[in-house]
Design a protein around this motif. Structure first.
Motif, PDB file in Angstrom:
ATOM      1  N   VAL A   1       0.877  -1.173  -0.090  1.00 17.57           N
ATOM      2  CA  VAL A   1      -0.047   0.035  -0.050  1.00 17.57           C
ATOM      3  C   VAL A   1       0.852   1.367   0.067  1.00 17.57           C
ATOM      4  O   VAL A   1       0.495   2.128  -0.737  1.00 17.57           O
TER       5      VAL A   1
ATOM      6  N   PRO B   1      -6.700   1.270  -0.910  1.00 16.42           N
ATOM      7  CA  PRO B   1      -6.560   1.036   0.392  1.00 16.42           C
ATOM      8  C   PRO B   1      -7.731   0.369   1.293  1.00 16.42           C
ATOM      9  O   PRO B   1      -7.873  -0.261   2.014  1.00 16.42           O
TER      10      PRO B   1
ATOM     11  N   VAL C   1      -7.769  -3.511  -0.765  1.00 13.72           N
ATOM     12  CA  VAL C   1      -6.603  -4.465  -0.561  1.00 13.72           C
ATOM     13  C   VAL C   1      -6.775  -5.718  -1.059  1.00 13.72           C
ATOM     14  O   VAL C   1      -6.751  -6.561  -0.235  1.00 13.72           O
TER      15      VAL C   1
END
Length: 849
Positions: A61, A689, A692
């Motif tokens: 990330v 995010p 994911v």
RNA sequence: GCCGGAGUGGCGAAAUUGGCAGACGCGCUGGAUUCAAAAUCCAGUGAGGUUCACGCCUCGUGUCGGUUCGAGUCCGACCUCCGGCACCA
């Protein structure tokens, strides 16, 4: 073409990143910030592949966000205080600090060989005096505000760890760490007033919409709010007259109070001691009570015991019925919840019911649930806990339960015998630990002045060095006279220091703010720096912290906010709870001997292969059972990428392929471009995010590589050229252009997963500035748009044919095409078509009879 | 007991709003390459049936029922597993 040598490539890039301080950051108001955090590590000795999995999730990330132009804070540190270090010291005759520092050095080395993009200059360890000084400072701030206080109370004591445990650290009556059965001790302890924030901690779970529901539910249950009422039952004196003394009970079902036919006290209730004294048979009474109080704590807390009790011989007045009812002591009533006393309503509470039947106490029905046969106290075989219509309850008869609760609470209030009350399951957080390896609690006890806070300019109260650790007796610090004996900051007379240390969960409740300003020696952190970086945008770690660490950190955040040190209400915007990595069905641990060391894996396959495998094998939230088998597949894939990209790297580097929009592309070329851009879309979405989905992002990249191989095989270029020296021989400019576009996008998208390999390939393609400078590839919707669609045609729900159409085909044309398919006709001839459902861009569904 | 989550090939898994179940990988099988092997490249791989063959048919996402043109996905009942809470009044 040189072969792919992961070790050489990985070493090269790790050195280069270190030399260039590639991941160090400063506040930059001109750029959007992103704070990616993984739960810091306990330096137990060796990192295993389970740790690696979590650190990779954060790294993917962080690296993706960095490529997208964010100013990314991605720090790492050590949760370095704690019992294992002290236990190791007792066993191995080393000092906890040496054990801890050695472990940190080893684990840091392990992590650095994985190429994680940490800002190592911000590294911290909670056992650093520069860190725990601010633990003490924060404790004193809380003390000033009455949020830290001392009280004597029954606490959980682990005889094996020789220390107190917080309620949160006791599972099924056993120590969370060593599973020893927990005892009760009566001790003076320091507490943090987390209950003051109970409502806020509960209510704001509603705002945490990027947290897993599971965690929010667990936190809500843990806080355990219940809305009810306190009601006072007046004590009856020896002559049978009501006195001004009363027993206060907590109930959530005041609507059933006309059915409260007796009162129950916990054995520890203060009135019980008074009754003993006032009893004509004091000794027998005391013996009875003693038996109940001695009952096994674990059994009592887990409800594993038979409900028992005895009549105190005393009576109290039900303030609603005016009746005098018996007062009993019962082993199942908890002293620590509510008031330690309850009104028993056997008809509508199963526990009270069992108790009443056992001892022949009256059962009176006062709630009639809808759609049920009329209930009667004598014939009930179980309590009826459902709400319903109030019956036999004087002026309140015929109200519905919910309304009755409100009306009756108001009535009690107006008559001065009760009021509405909210109860929590959550208790204040006991933080005193009778151990050495932790933050000393900065308090001095003076016989003349009482407990005194250590003045701020005298912080930190340093941990003294101790040579020998025995694990016996009280707080190890109590055995160090030069530590204990001090002077009172208030009167200057002789005084003693607090010798307990803080629960290490205090350390981990605010470390993420310290990362924002790790070297500050005048404050825990600069307010403006935390204002810039906070709150944490992405936080990942094990689900085992769903309650403890995450509720304590939320509490600290709110305290810091009220101290004016942070601006946000909640510390973690997005939470990802990563699944554990198991081996032989158990969590990896040194004692179980089932640890898989990442070093072995990187030696055999390379760090990139290990990274990729752990991201690909399953969704991040899911628990996995470790096997080496799939790791080979990931290593194979990276070799495949290398062999595809390397032969063509020079072509990219030369940069003489014409711009794609000037070329007339064939259908195979257009298809490859479509795949490239569709992959950019998929991987971009999967790496968001909030999403994911790292495993499907990897498989999208694998598909792109498969398509590249198929295309290159057809076009006889790249790995399929017979002459290795001329990988582009015979290829037209259109072929080269689409392949170059694809491999550039591929390498960039691969870089968060396998950064070393990607940087090496990127450099080979003639880019001197690295993947961050290149940025995340751009998705072109026009290129990705399908030129034709293949839609299934169903007859009675079964797919019988497929039609290939242009995307803009009208519904009517589509309908005609579908009906004219030979396979469709075979299933419709001789039958009546009753309905045709056309779902644009999806399918055609034909219903025949 | 209460509250969550899950159950899909030999295995890890995928399927973003109800729209072609099994993408991708592992494993396995076959082919190419090789003196041979490894490595690599290509192809096949849910089960069953049928056809010389291209194909075609049936079944199939824990169980049973329902809604729908259409259900892994929605509804109802149940089974199993995992996690949390648990005599909380």
């Amino acid at each position: 073409m040189r072969d792919y040598n992961p070790h050489a490539v990985e070493r090269k890039w790790q050195h280069r990143w270190a030399d260039r301080r590639a991941f160090e950051v400063t506040e930059d108001p001109a750029r959007p910030k992103f704070y990616s955090l993984v739960m810091f590590a306990y330096p137990s000795g060796h990192a295993h592949v389970g740790h690696v999995r979590n650190y990779m999730i954060g790294d993917v990330v962080a690296r993706m966000k960095r490529m997208r132009g964010y100013n990314v804070l991605h720090p790492f540190g050590w949760d370095a205080f704690g019992l294992p270090a002290e236990n190791a010291a007792i066993q191995n005759k080393t000092h906890p600090e040496k054990w801890t520092r050695d472990n940190i050095a080893h684990m840091k080395d392990q992590l650095q060989r994985l190429g994680i993009s940490y800002a190592w200059e911000r590294e911290l360890a909670t056992c650093d005096r520069e860190y725990y000084k601010w633990n003490q400072w924060l404790f004193l701030k809380m003390y000033e505000r009455g949020l830290a206080y001392r009280k004597r109370s029954a606490v959980n004591w682990c005889p094996s760890c020789q220390t107190v445990l917080a309620n949160e650290q006791v599972n099924d009556g056993r120590c969370w760490r060593c599973e020893t059965e927990v005892e009760t001790r009566d001790l003076e302890q320091w507490f943090l007033r987390i209950t003051q924030y109970a409502d806020e901690l509960l209510d704001q779970t509603a705002d945490l919409n990027e947290w897993p529901d599971k965690v929010l539910t667990m936190q809500r249950n843990w806080i355990g709010r219940s809305d009810g009422a306190l009601v006072s039952f007046a004590l009856v004196d020896a002559d049978g007259e009501a006195t001004t003394d009363g027993i206060e009970v907590f109930t959530t079902r005041i609507d059933t109070i006309f059915g409260a036919t007796f009162v129950l006290l916990a054995p520890e209730h203060p009135l019980v001691d008074r009754f003993i004294v006032e009893s004509p048979e004091s000794d027998a009474f005391r013996t009875r009570v003693g038996q109940f109080r001695a009952l096994d704590r674990t059994a009592r807390l887990t409800g594993q015991i038979e409900k028992e009790g005895f009549d105190t011989g005393r009576r109290a007045v039900n303030p609603f019925t005016g009746e005098s009812v018996a007062i009993w002591v019962a082993n199942f009533v908890l002293a620590e919840y509510g008031t330690g006393a309850i009104m028993a309503v056997p008809a509508h509470d199963q526990r009270d019911f069992e108790f009443a039947r056992k001892y022949g106490l009256p059962v009176r029905v006062v709630i009639q649930p809808p759609d049920a046969v009329p209930l009667h106290g004598d014939t009930l075989d179980a309590a009826s806990a459902d709400p319903g219509r109030v019956v036999d309850s004087g002026e309140f008869t015929d109200l519905e339960s919910a309304e009755a609760r409100a009306v009756m609470t108001r009535d009690a209030e107006s008559r001065g015998c009760g009021r509405g009350q909210v109860q929590y399951r959550l208790k204040d957080w006991g933080i005193s630990r009778q151990r050495y390896w932790g933050t000393p609690i900065p308090i001095i006890y003076c016989d003349a002045c009482g407990p005194q806070p250590v003045p701020v300019d005298a912080l930190p109260v340093e941990l003294p060095t101790i040579d020998e650790f025995t694990g016996r007796g009280d707080s190890p610090l109590a055995q160090v006279p030069e530590f204990v004996n001090t002077t009172c900051p208030s009167c200057g007379g002789n005084a003693r220091r607090e010798t307990d240390t803080m629960d290490t969960f205090v350390d981990s409740s605010w470390y993420f703010y310290r990362y924002c300003d790790p070297h500050n020696d005048t404050a825990p952190f600069d307010v403006d720096k935390v204002k810039y970086w906070g709150p944490i945008d992405f936080y990942s770690g094990g689900v085992e912290h769903a309650i403890l660490h995450l509720i304590y950190s939320r509490f600290f955040c709110k305290v810091l906010r009220d101290l004016g040190l942070v601006e946000h209400d909640e510390p973690f915007t997005r939470l990802l709870t990563q699944g554990m990595v198991l081996r032989h069905g158990a969590v990896m641990s040194k004692s179980r001997g089932n640890v898989v060391d990442p070093d072995e894996m990187t030696t055999t396959f390379g760090a990139d292969a290990l990274r990729l495998y752990e991201m690909f094998v399953a969704p991040p939230e899911k628990e996995i059972e470790w096997t080496d088998a799939g790791l080979e597949g990931s290593a194979r894939f990276l070799g495949r990428v290398w062999r595809m990209v390397m032969p063509l790297a020079d072509v990219v580097a030369r940069g003489d392929t014409p711009p794609l929009d000037t070329l007339d592309l064939g259908s195979a070329e257009r298809a490859l471009r479509r795949k490239t851009h569709d992959t950019i879309r998929r991987v971009s979405e999967d790496l968001d995010p909030r999403r994911v989905h790292l495993n499907t992002a990897v498989s999208a990249l694998m598909e792109l590589v498969n398509d590249l191989y198929a295309y290159c095989e057809g076009a006889r270029i790249g790995p399929f050229t017979p002459d290795v020296e001329a990988p582009a021989a015979g290829a037209g400019p259109a072929s080269l252009a689409v392949v170059c576009e694809a491999i550039e996008a591929l390498v960039l998208m691969l870089s968060p997963f396998t950064p070393h390999l990607a940087e090496e390939l990127w450099e080979s393609m003639g880019h001197a500035d690295g993947v961050d400078a290149a940025g995340w590839p751009t998705f072109d919707a026009a290129v990705a748009r399908a030129e034709e669609l293949v839609l299934p045609v169903q007859v009675n729900g079964k797919v019988r044919a497929r039609v290939t159409i242009a995307p803009d085909t009208s519904d009517e044309d589509l309908r005609k095409m579908a009906l004219s398919q030979p396979q469709v006709q075979a299933h419709t001839t001789g039958k009546r078509v009753s309905r045709v459902v056309v779902v644009p861009r999806k399918l055609v569904s034909i219903v025949v009879k």
